[in-house]
Design a protein around this motif. Structure first.
Motif, PDB file in Angstrom:
ATOM      1  N   PRO A  67       0.804  -1.229   0.000  1.00  0.00           N
ATOM      2  CA  PRO A  67       0.000   0.000   0.000  1.00  0.00           C
ATOM      3  C   PRO A  67       0.834   1.276   0.000  1.00  0.00           C
ATOM      4  N   LEU A  68       2.048   1.230   0.530  1.00  0.00           N
ATOM      5  CA  LEU A  68       2.909   2.426   0.477  1.00  0.00           C
ATOM      6  C   LEU A  68       3.224   2.768  -0.975  1.00  0.00           C
ATOM      7  N   PHE A  69       3.665   1.779  -1.743  1.00  0.00           N
ATOM      8  CA  PHE A  69       4.005   2.046  -3.148  1.00  0.00           C
ATOM      9  C   PHE A  69       2.761   2.386  -3.962  1.00  0.00           C
ATOM     10  N   GLU A  70       1.672   1.690  -3.700  1.00  0.00           N
ATOM     11  CA  GLU A  70       0.472   1.929  -4.510  1.00  0.00           C
ATOM     12  C   GLU A  70      -0.147   3.284  -4.180  1.00  0.00           C
ATOM     13  N   GLN A  71      -0.216   3.638  -2.901  1.00  0.00           N
ATOM     14  CA  GLN A  71      -0.902   4.884  -2.540  1.00  0.00           C
ATOM     15  C   GLN A  71      -0.011   6.109  -2.683  1.00  0.00           C
ATOM     16  N   LEU A  72       1.264   5.986  -2.357  1.00  0.00           N
ATOM     17  CA  LEU A  72       2.138   7.167  -2.438  1.00  0.00           C
ATOM     18  C   LEU A  72       2.700   7.363  -3.845  1.00  0.00           C
ATOM     19  N   ALA A  73       3.011   6.272  -4.526  1.00  0.00           N
ATOM     20  CA  ALA A  73       3.656   6.396  -5.841  1.00  0.00           C
ATOM     21  C   ALA A  73       2.731   6.008  -6.983  1.00  0.00           C
ATOM     22  N   GLY A  74       1.582   5.445  -6.690  1.00  0.00           N
ATOM     23  CA  GLY A  74       0.634   5.083  -7.745  1.00  0.00           C
ATOM     24  C   GLY A  74       1.139   3.981  -8.654  1.00  0.00           C
ATOM     25  N   ILE A  75       1.993   3.114  -8.144  1.00  0.00           N
ATOM     26  CA  ILE A  75       2.509   2.020  -8.987  1.00  0.00           C
ATOM     27  C   ILE A  75       2.003   0.672  -8.457  1.00  0.00           C
ATOM     28  N   PRO A  76       1.376  -0.147  -9.318  1.00  0.00           N
ATOM     29  CA  PRO A  76       0.904  -1.459  -8.861  1.00  0.00           C
ATOM     30  C   PRO A  76       2.064  -2.271  -8.299  1.00  0.00           C
ATOM     31  N   THR A  77       1.822  -2.953  -7.198  1.00  0.00           N
ATOM     32  CA  THR A  77       2.900  -3.668  -6.505  1.00  0.00           C
ATOM     33  C   THR A  77       2.417  -5.044  -6.065  1.00  0.00           C
ATOM     34  N   GLU A  78       3.187  -6.066  -6.393  1.00  0.00           N
ATOM     35  CA  GLU A  78       2.899  -7.425  -5.930  1.00  0.00           C
ATOM     36  C   GLU A  78       3.959  -7.811  -4.911  1.00  0.00           C
ATOM     37  N   VAL A  79       3.555  -8.579  -3.907  1.00  0.00           N
ATOM     38  CA  VAL A  79       4.503  -9.063  -2.907  1.00  0.00           C
ATOM     39  C   VAL A  79       4.492 -10.582  -2.973  1.00  0.00           C
ATOM     40  N   VAL A  80       5.655 -11.174  -3.198  1.00  0.00           N
ATOM     41  CA  VAL A  80       5.681 -12.621  -3.434  1.00  0.00           C
ATOM     42  C   VAL A  80       6.739 -13.309  -2.574  1.00  0.00           C
ATOM     43  N   LEU A  81       6.466 -14.585  -2.285  1.00  0.00           N
ATOM     44  CA  LEU A  81       7.440 -15.427  -1.589  1.00  0.00           C
ATOM     45  C   LEU A  81       8.413 -15.982  -2.620  1.00  0.00           C
TER      46      LEU A  81
END
Ligand code: M6R
Length: 359
Positions: A67-81
């Motif tokens: 949410p930091l990257f998506e809300q502050l920078a507007g860039i879609p972000t996936e978090v993966v193992l």
């Protein structure tokens, strides 16, 4: 050394406010602007999607980053193992950029992903506590956590430093993109608030020790619940407790309780509820009441502006996006005292190594 501390973990928990201030010193200029290498910022700006790759606690810090990257920078972000992603790679975006989060920089599950994404020609940034590590050397870019050596197997200050660096990078990218949300997000102030909020909990160690005794002294299981960012910190608080005290602990999205998990609640089952998200605070409280109605014991950890009489822990002011920087300190100390009171070697839990260099 650990000085007068019985275990490194407690020392490392206590160091977190200093690390927050250090990150501000290392990454901000005199005007409070985030300073990143120009080529790194360029690479980030060209990406159409960020993929954060990590394991364990670092994965949990990555979740908070989304949410930091998506809300502050507007860039879609996936978090993966790393252990999943490397061998079952999903369909990627056209211009992905990979961010490897790793305290040690030596985690084999993450490295095998870096080897593959490099072969595909995708850019990579490693965020690590060890600037000379394998992941730092093999990625195109590296940023340091400046948390100082972390000796205890249970990761504490690296988690909060990782979230701090994610916030700094998201702020820099959002500013480069002229995102209004990034302009409004005063990262220097937030890091200072984080340090204050952490210190306030560290100063309540006796209270946290009492709460740990009351909740977890003899239990075999425990639950941590929250929504949004509070869900992500629930996962990390549960990992801390299971890793060093061997209590079967699970973090759950609070809304999912009624879809199955609540069947596990018995008399005195301990449930920790994180309540720092203004959008869902009342829903999570209602989930706590459902637990209490079935005999469960709820410990509420609430943001001060959402707190109610009787909440066991109230945290200092901080942007809800960054509340895990503070709330996790409660989770860390609850786990620490539970392990300590049960007589375990807090720093060296059974079956675990500090860095996992096999897949
Ligand atoms: O060094 P890394 O951050 O890559 O390590 C990842 C995990 O092995 C690590 O976070 C592990 O989960 C910790 N023991 C958790 O406290």
């Amino acid at each position: 050394g650990k000085g007068t501390y019985p275990f490194y973990m407690l020392k490392e928990v206590d160091e977190q406010p200093v690390v927050m201030h250090r990150l501000a010193e290392k990454y901000l200029d005199a005007k409070g602007n985030v300073v990143l290498p120009a080529d790194l910022l360029d690479a980030l700006k060209q990406a159409d999607r960020l993929y954060i790759v990590a394991a364990g606690t670092s994965y949990h810090a990555g979740l908070v980053g989304k949410p930091l990257f998506e809300q502050l920078a507007g860039i879609p972000t996936e978090v993966v193992l790393g252990s999943e992603f490397g061998y079952h790679m999903p369909m990627l975006s056209k211009k992905p950029m990979f961010i490897f989060l790793s305290q040690s920089g030596e985690t084999a599950d993450s490295r095998q992903v870096l080897v593959k994404t490099k072969a595909l020609g995708y850019p990579a940034l490693t965020i690590t506590n060890v600037g000379t590590s394998t992941l730092a050397r093999e990625a195109d870019f590296a940023l340091e956590l400046y948390a100082g050596p972390e000796i205890a197997v249970a990761s504490t200050k690296a988690y909060t430093a990782q979230i701090g660096v994610e916030a700094l990078v998201a702020k820099a990218l959002g500013t480069a993109f002229n995102q209004p949300a990034a302009k409004q997000f005063d990262v220097a102030h937030q890091l200072a608030l984080a340090a204050d909020g952490q210190q306030a909990l560290i100063d309540q160690k006796e209270h946290l020790h009492d709460l740990a005794k009351d909740m977890f002294a003899t239990t075999r299981n425990a639950f941590f619940i929250g929504r949004g960012t509070d869900y992500f910190v629930s996962l990390e608080a549960a990992l801390k407790l299971k890793e060093i005290s061997y209590v079967q602990a699970e973090g759950f999205a609070a809304g999912e309780l009624k879809h199955g998990t609540i069947a596990l609640i018995e008399d005195n089952t301990p449930v920790v509820a994180f309540i720092t998200d203004p959008v869902t605070a009342e829903h999570t409280r209602a989930n706590g009441q459902e637990v209490q109605a079935r005999g469960g014991k709820v410990l509420h950890i609430a943001a001060h502006d959402l707190a109610k009489d009787g909440d066991e822990l109230v945290i200092g002011d901080i942007d809800p996006l960054l509340s895990p920087l503070v709330t996790i300190v409660a989770g860390q100390l609850l786990a620490y005292y539970t392990s300590y009171d049960r007589g375990y070697d807090v720093d060296k839990p059974r079956n675990l190594a500090k860095s996992v260099t096999v897949e």
